[in-house]
Design a protein around this motif. Structure first.
Motif, PDB file in Angstrom:
ATOM      1  N   VAL A  68      36.296  31.383  25.334  1.00  0.00           N
ATOM      2  CA  VAL A  68      36.341  31.680  26.680  1.00  0.00           C
ATOM      3  C   VAL A  68      35.478  30.226  27.602  1.00  0.00           C
ATOM      4  CG1 VAL A  68      35.342  33.966  26.376  1.00  0.00           C
ATOM      5  CG2 VAL A  68      34.106  32.142  26.798  1.00  0.00           C
ATOM      6  N   SER A  69      36.083  30.402  28.591  1.00  0.00           N
ATOM      7  CA  SER A  69      35.382  29.359  29.286  1.00  0.00           C
ATOM      8  C   SER A  69      34.154  29.009  29.965  1.00  0.00           C
ATOM      9  CB  SER A  69      36.208  28.839  30.510  1.00  0.00           C
ATOM     10  OG  SER A  69      35.720  27.738  31.245  1.00  0.00           O
ATOM     11  N   VAL A 104      34.286  31.505  21.008  1.00  0.00           N
ATOM     12  CA  VAL A 104      33.634  29.820  21.127  1.00  0.00           C
ATOM     13  C   VAL A 104      33.974  29.439  22.893  1.00  0.00           C
ATOM     14  CG1 VAL A 104      35.265  28.202  21.268  1.00  0.00           C
ATOM     15  CG2 VAL A 104      35.305  28.933  18.853  1.00  0.00           C
ATOM     16  N   VAL A 105      33.076  28.984  23.029  1.00  0.00           N
ATOM     17  CA  VAL A 105      32.645  28.917  24.679  1.00  0.00           C
ATOM     18  C   VAL A 105      33.540  27.048  24.758  1.00  0.00           C
ATOM     19  CG1 VAL A 105      31.036  28.300  26.340  1.00  0.00           C
ATOM     20  CG2 VAL A 105      30.581  30.162  24.468  1.00  0.00           C
ATOM     21  N   CYS A 106      33.619  27.384  25.840  1.00  0.00           N
ATOM     22  CA  CYS A 106      34.111  25.883  25.984  1.00  0.00           C
ATOM     23  C   CYS A 106      34.022  25.059  27.340  1.00  0.00           C
ATOM     24  CB  CYS A 106      36.099  26.014  26.404  1.00  0.00           C
ATOM     25  SG  CYS A 106      37.150  26.646  24.651  1.00  0.00           S
ATOM     26  N   PHE A 107      33.343  23.814  26.951  1.00  0.00           N
ATOM     27  CA  PHE A 107      32.716  22.906  28.317  1.00  0.00           C
ATOM     28  C   PHE A 107      34.061  22.609  29.214  1.00  0.00           C
ATOM     29  CE2 PHE A 107      29.377  25.272  26.029  1.00  0.00           C
ATOM     30  CZ  PHE A 107      28.638  25.577  27.155  1.00  0.00           C
ATOM     31  N   HIS A 108      34.884  22.329  29.111  1.00  0.00           N
ATOM     32  CA  HIS A 108      36.304  21.655  30.031  1.00  0.00           C
ATOM     33  C   HIS A 108      35.440  20.911  31.290  1.00  0.00           C
ATOM     34  CE1 HIS A 108      37.760  25.118  31.547  1.00  0.00           C
ATOM     35  NE2 HIS A 108      37.522  25.711  30.149  1.00  0.00           N
ATOM     36  N   HIS A 152      46.219  26.087  26.554  1.00  0.00           N
ATOM     37  CA  HIS A 152      44.155  24.702  26.418  1.00  0.00           C
ATOM     38  C   HIS A 152      44.049  24.402  25.378  1.00  0.00           C
ATOM     39  CE1 HIS A 152      41.019  23.675  28.651  1.00  0.00           C
ATOM     40  NE2 HIS A 152      40.416  23.918  27.504  1.00  0.00           N
ATOM     41  N   GLY A 153      43.469  23.107  24.693  1.00  0.00           N
ATOM     42  CA  GLY A 153      43.607  22.562  23.775  1.00  0.00           C
ATOM     43  C   GLY A 153      41.934  22.686  23.096  1.00  0.00           C
ATOM     44  N   SER A 154      41.371  23.225  23.353  1.00  0.00           N
ATOM     45  CA  SER A 154      40.421  22.700  22.886  1.00  0.00           C
ATOM     46  C   SER A 154      40.042  23.489  21.477  1.00  0.00           C
ATOM     47  CB  SER A 154      38.760  24.033  23.896  1.00  0.00           C
ATOM     48  OG  SER A 154      38.646  22.973  25.194  1.00  0.00           O
ATOM     49  N   TRP A 168      43.205  28.269  31.395  1.00  0.00           N
ATOM     50  CA  TRP A 168      42.614  29.372  32.693  1.00  0.00           C
ATOM     51  C   TRP A 168      43.652  29.520  34.036  1.00  0.00           C
ATOM     52  CZ3 TRP A 168      40.016  27.845  28.567  1.00  0.00           C
ATOM     53  CH2 TRP A 168      39.540  28.640  28.078  1.00  0.00           C
ATOM     54  N   VAL A 169      43.773  28.304  34.750  1.00  0.00           N
ATOM     55  CA  VAL A 169      43.639  27.044  35.495  1.00  0.00           C
ATOM     56  C   VAL A 169      45.578  27.285  35.538  1.00  0.00           C
ATOM     57  CG1 VAL A 169      44.102  25.434  37.039  1.00  0.00           C
ATOM     58  CG2 VAL A 169      42.094  24.942  35.617  1.00  0.00           C
TER      59      VAL A 169
END
Length: 266
Positions: free
Chosen positions: A193-194, A219-223, A137-139, A126-127
């Motif tokens: 998604v983030s 999938v929701v990522c909680f980075h 992104h590695g999630s 995202w960033v």
């Protein structure tokens, strides 16, 4: 029937066994195939009996890689490269779908498994995307061990050089290596998604309503923060990332996993 191979890695004490078990439950509830679920770890205590354990190796290049990571101020990162070692998974052929432990599966992940080719696949970071950079992104990641063994072999040959070129970032290393070989695809942005960027909303929205689950999210990522336990209860760690309690997260991450596996495992 085809069997899907899914893998994660757990080391240290940041994540307990319930993270692995809840991830396993989410995978098998949202992938209508027989699932072979693997966890690479040095501590298998508390893992569900259906989780196949891969011992976390002490790689011969680990010391040199760790020194290079310390210079990059990323101590402890890049252990995931051990998952890319050719021949790691016994009696295995074909792709592997991998997840970090700070993700929650909320919908059918068949499209992530059934990608049309055997390229390395990750979601655009995202960033980095906002900065015009192609980093994945590695999630969530998909790869084929017998085809993408260079992700392990290259860092094994030159740990210091590879860490320096990736500036200590495992996801930059993985995505750049595959992109340089023309073997990279992005996962669909609306499916992975983030929580911070796609669910929470910016102030004052995050203060006025609970975070929302996007319609097509799988999938929701909680980075970063909040992590899942923080978001479930409500998070007040910062003005920007303030979150009211999130009912749908409790349902998907805790309640459905406990109904599936039993409270003793989730």
């Amino acid at each position: 029937m085809t069997r899907a191979t899914v893998a994660c890695i757990k080391w240290g004490t940041a994540f307990g066994p319930e993270y692995v078990n809840r991830l396993y439950s989410g995978v098998r509830r949202h992938l209508p195939l027989p699932v072979r679920f693997l966890c690479m770890t040095e501590d298998a205590e508390g893992l569900h009996p259906d989780v196949e354990v891969l011992p976390l190796p002490e790689e011969p290049f680990h010391e040199e890689m760790s020194k290079a990571l310390a210079v990059a101020n990323r101590q402890g990162a890049m252990r995931k490269v051990s998952l890319f070692r050719p021949g790691l998974i016994p009696d295995h052929e074909g792709p592997v779908l991998g997840f970090d432990l700070d993700v929650v599966i909320t919908g059918d992940i068949t499209p992530l498994w059934e990608l049309p080719d055997e390229k390395v696949a990750m979601r655009a970071d995202w960033v980095e995307a906002r900065r015009g950079r192609p980093t994945g992104h590695g999630s969530v990641f998909r790869f084929t061990p017998e085809r993408h063994g260079y992700l392990y072999e290259d860092i094994a040959k030159d740990p210091t050089g590879e860490v320096e070129r990736a500036r200590g970032s495992e996801q930059r290393y993985t995505s750049t290596k595959a992109q340089d070989r023309g073997e990279f695809d992005y996962l669909p942005e609306d499916m992975v998604v983030s929580f911070k960027h796609d669910c929470l909303g910016l102030p004052p929205v995050n203060w006025l309503r609970p975070a929302r689950l996007p319609e097509n999210a799988r999938v929701v990522c909680f980075h970063g923060h909040p992590k899942m336990p923080e978001a479930v209860e409500g998070y007040s760690g910062s003005l920007l990332r303030y979150a009211r309690p999130v009912p749908w997260l409790r349902e998907h991450w805790i309640d459905r996993a406990r109904a599936d596996l039993g409270a003793e495992w989730a």
